[in-house]
Scaffold this motif. Structure first.
Motif: not given
Length: 767
Positions: A184-203
């Motif tokens: 919350k409060g961060d800029y909208y950023d598709l690159d961050i969304f992609k990294l978040e998907r990879e983080r969840i996949d790793d979990v």
């Protein structure tokens, strides 16, 4: 007048180069010179505007012809020769390898470029970005000017993670949200969304969800809430396959260490050896079963997890015994066990024995040229546990081709045996580090004969026992608790004895002696991250000798402790080497090195042994001074500038060195460099035969030598051949006030060139 004439000639050359770029264009063709982006030209700038502008310009296509100092050199090579008749030969190489055809304005697709730029800005949160492009032509050249309006940058109002069902998968995702990259409060950023998907996949992979992948996760953004904000909702796609929604367990683990496609079926039919959780199909008993216990991290009955998968593969690769490694996961078909996987490791062994030959050439600034040949035999599985034995023989020579002692030849002969065990051994048996790199124990013995023409023959023997391990991909440790060296000087000449009369303290360096101690080296490097703009390498080492052995020895009448009538050295030696590589832009690197060394001889020693001393000068050091001729301090071994002293090995106990070098890719495999080197060596204790050599904080800075020059390198990836031409800027052995020698530079004077220009040929980069 000559200075002004040179400037005029330079301007004329630049103008001619500019004209030559367009002289072969066909009627109607316009040379494309690049793109300029005007970001928010008449609206308020956004945070990071310069960075966004550079990113947008880098996305413009096509890329214009390459330039060097304003000269389109690749296009010049293209225009230099006519069209070749065949796609080979010298003309074809010049035109299409060194050169490149002109990039034309007609190749620019304006709409595509605008869409790409707008898409990039949208991905960074500028959801209302828009723009246009305009061609600007002048004569036979033209460029594109793009005007981009970013609009406001949207921020995240809230993030909603999956909820509303009781499945384990969504519970795992929800439980990891405190580590989310989308906040919350961060800029909208598709690159961050992609990294978040990879983080969840790793979990999820760590929890057994073998068939899950990042594409099954969906980020939905609601930008209608106002105030330039978005609500983010993370969900698992409804069409996600059932196999991806539940965890898998390991049932059987089978290892095929002799796997080949040709023998696949027969190898799987042989009876396995059962060792712990493994079935090992090795009918020829090529490997001991316990080897795999240190390489494979999976266990029967446990959930699949990505860490065990990666560690196992990396260890099997890094051990150096297998040239092909594959992990094969097969789902069990039976209904009661539809959540299980059978794991097969398919390993293709490298050749057990190999022979390699290495040939190197050297050219030193003291008029010596030479070569060395090294032959190495490697056995990669000595005791059936992936132990590696390296047996090396080497021989080399150096011949002085000019100077006062022309045609003198020095030679060296060496032999070494090194045995590597892929594990820790006595006294460390059970330590098992959980990373991708196999810890190793090494036993090394070697000997060398070095004949210095017209001076002496040096015989030495070495033995070491120690450990090598990596904490992670960035750092490596080498600890040798036992390190023994024996050095013996023989066949001394009258010239050598005369040299010792001039510098009596050097006698200690060439007495027969033992070095018995321990050493440790730590290396940190992030050079594996090639995409980084700034890479660096640090190497630090510490060595101590003589402390333990001297406890059991008694002093002789001279006050020296000896082992088998041979003196034992006593010292502490520390060294740190830091290297930084900064990529200014593609093809242009600023490389820097700081090297500091400090040795403390004590007790049984008055100076560091010759083989542990620091030296200054030479092709990998301070290149404006002859090899090993610089220092210590203000001492000058060769006061006659018109002669070259053959024996210039001036060692010291302390060293400080700084190198800076700008490396530019010119074309193909050819690189250029401009460099400056500075530094010196000093003695820890006063030496009356080498006045000015002792290190003192108050005067050390004034005793720094400085030199610089230019270089040319042929970087063929496999090897690098380096040519450096250097000259001194500051000579520490001159009287104070006269050490800077810029005013003495005279390229037209042959005597000055002979005394000051140093030409170095080397293999590899200097640092």
């Amino acid at each position: 007048m000559n200075k002004h004439l040179s400037i005029y000639l330079l301007l004329i050359s630049v103008l001619l180069a500019a004209c030559s770029a367009t002289r072969k264009l066909q009627p109607g063709q316009v040379l494309y010179t690049g793109a300029t982006v005007r970001l928010n030209p008449d609206t308020p700038a956004v945070k990071g505007q310069k960075t966004f502008k550079n990113e947008l310009e880098s996305r413009a296509r096509p890329v214009p012809n390459k330039k060097l100092l304003g000269w389109r050199y690749k296009l010049a090579f293209y225009n230099m020769v006519s069209e070749p008749k065949k796609k080979k030969g010298f003309k074809y190489w010049v035109k299409y390898k060194l050169g490149e055809p002109p990039v034309l304005m007609s190749q620019v697709k304006v709409t595509n470029n605008v869409n790409v730029m707008r898409s990039y800005m949208t991905s960074k949160g500028f959801l209302q970005a828009d723009g246009s492009g305009e061609a600007v032509e002048k004569g036979k050249t033209g460029k594109m000017v793009y005007t981009i309006y970013s609009g406001p940058r949207y921020t995240i109002n809230q993030v909603q993670f999956p909820s509303g069902d009781t499945s384990e998968l969504t519970a795992i995702i929800d439980s990891s949200k405190n580590k989310t990259l989308v906040k919350k409060g961060d800029y909208y950023d598709l690159d961050i969304f992609k990294l978040e998907r990879e983080r969840i996949d790793d979990v999820l992979k760590q929890r057994g969800y073998f068939y899950f992948n990042p594409d099954f996760l969906l980020f939905q953004a609601d930008s209608t809430i106002g105030n330039d904000q978005v609500d983010i909702d993370l969900t698992v796609k409804k069409n996600t396959p059932l196999d991806a929604l539940h965890p898998y367990y390991i049932r059987n683990i089978s290892i095929y260490p002799n796997y080949t496609l040709r023998r696949d079926s027969s190898s799987r039919q042989s009876a396995p050896v059962i060792f712990k959780d493994f079935k090992i199909y090795d009918p020829t008993h090529k490997y001991k079963p316990r080897l795999f216990d240190n390489l494979i991290f999976f266990h029967k009955g446990e959930r699949y997890n990505r860490t065990d998968h990666s560690l196992s593969l990396n260890r099997l690769v890094n051990i150096g015994t297998f040239r092909f490694v594959k992990a094969e996961f097969n789902p069990v078909d039976s209904v009661p066990a539809n959540d299980q996987l059978d794991l097969n490791f398919l390993l293709t062994s490298s050749k057990k024995n190999s022979l390699s030959v290495a040939v190197t050439g050297t050219s030193k600034s003291n008029n010596f040229v030479g070569s060395e040949v090294k032959v190495t035999h490697t056995n990669k599985n000595v005791f059936r546990g992936a132990e590696q034995l390296n047996l090396s023989l080497s021989g080399g020579f150096e011949k002085q081709f000019s100077g006062q002692q022309k045609n003198l030849t020095s030679y060296s002969l060496g032999a070494q045996a090194r045995l590597l065990f892929p594990r820790f051994m006595f006294p460390i048996f059970n330590f098992k580090n959980y990373n991708a790199y196999v810890p190793k124990t090494h036993i090394t013995i070697g000997s060398q004969l070095l004949n210095r023409a017209n001076y002496y023959t040096l015989l030495s023997g070495q033995g070491e026992f120690g450990y090598i391990w990596k904490g992670n991909e960035y750092n490596e440790h080498t600890l040798n608790p036992i390190s023994i060296s024996y050095i013996r000087t023989a066949n001394t000449t009258d010239s050598f004895k005369h040299m010792l009369e001039q510098v009596p303290t050097l006698k200690n360096n060439f007495e027969n002696q033992f070095i018995i101690g321990s050493n440790y080296t730590y290396t940190y490097s992030n050079q594996v991250q090639a995409a980084r703009r700034n890479n660096f390498l640090f190497t630090g080492s510490a060595e101590t000798a003589g402390n333990l052995i001297n406890v059991f020895l008694k002093k002789d009448p001279d006050g020296i402790k000896r082992l088998f009538n041979t003196a034992t050295n006593q010292f502490v030696r520390l060294e740190a080497d830091f290297r930084d590589y900064y990529k200014i832009k593609p093809g242009l690197i600023w490389a820097n090195r700081i090297n500091i060394g400090y040795g403390i001889p004590y007790g049984n020693s008055t100076s560091l042994p010759y083989v542990r001393q620091f030296f200054a000068g030479g092709s990998n050091d301070i290149r404006a001074f002859r090899s090993r001729s610089l220092g210590p301090g203000t001492f000058n071994i060769n006061p006659n500038p018109d002669s070259v002293n053959l024996f210039a090995d001036q060692g010291g106990d302390i060293k400080a060195m700084l190198n800076t070098e700008l490396r530019a890719k010119l074309f193909s495999v050819i690189q250029g460099a401009v460099f400056i080197d500075a530094g010196n060596i000093w003695l820890a204790k006063e030496d009356t035969s080498r006045p000015g050599g002792q290190f003192k904080f108050s005067s050390a800075l004034s005793q720094i030598a400085v030199g610089g020059g230019v270089g040319l390198r042929v970087d063929a990836k496999i090897f690098v051949i380096r040519f450096d031409l250097a000259m001194p800027f500051r000579k520490p052995y001159l009287p104070p006030g006269q050490r800077w020698v810029f005013d003495e530079i005279d390229f037209g004077n042959s005597r000055w060139r002979k005394q000051n220009l140093i030409f170095n040929i080397g293999i590899g980069y200097p640092f």
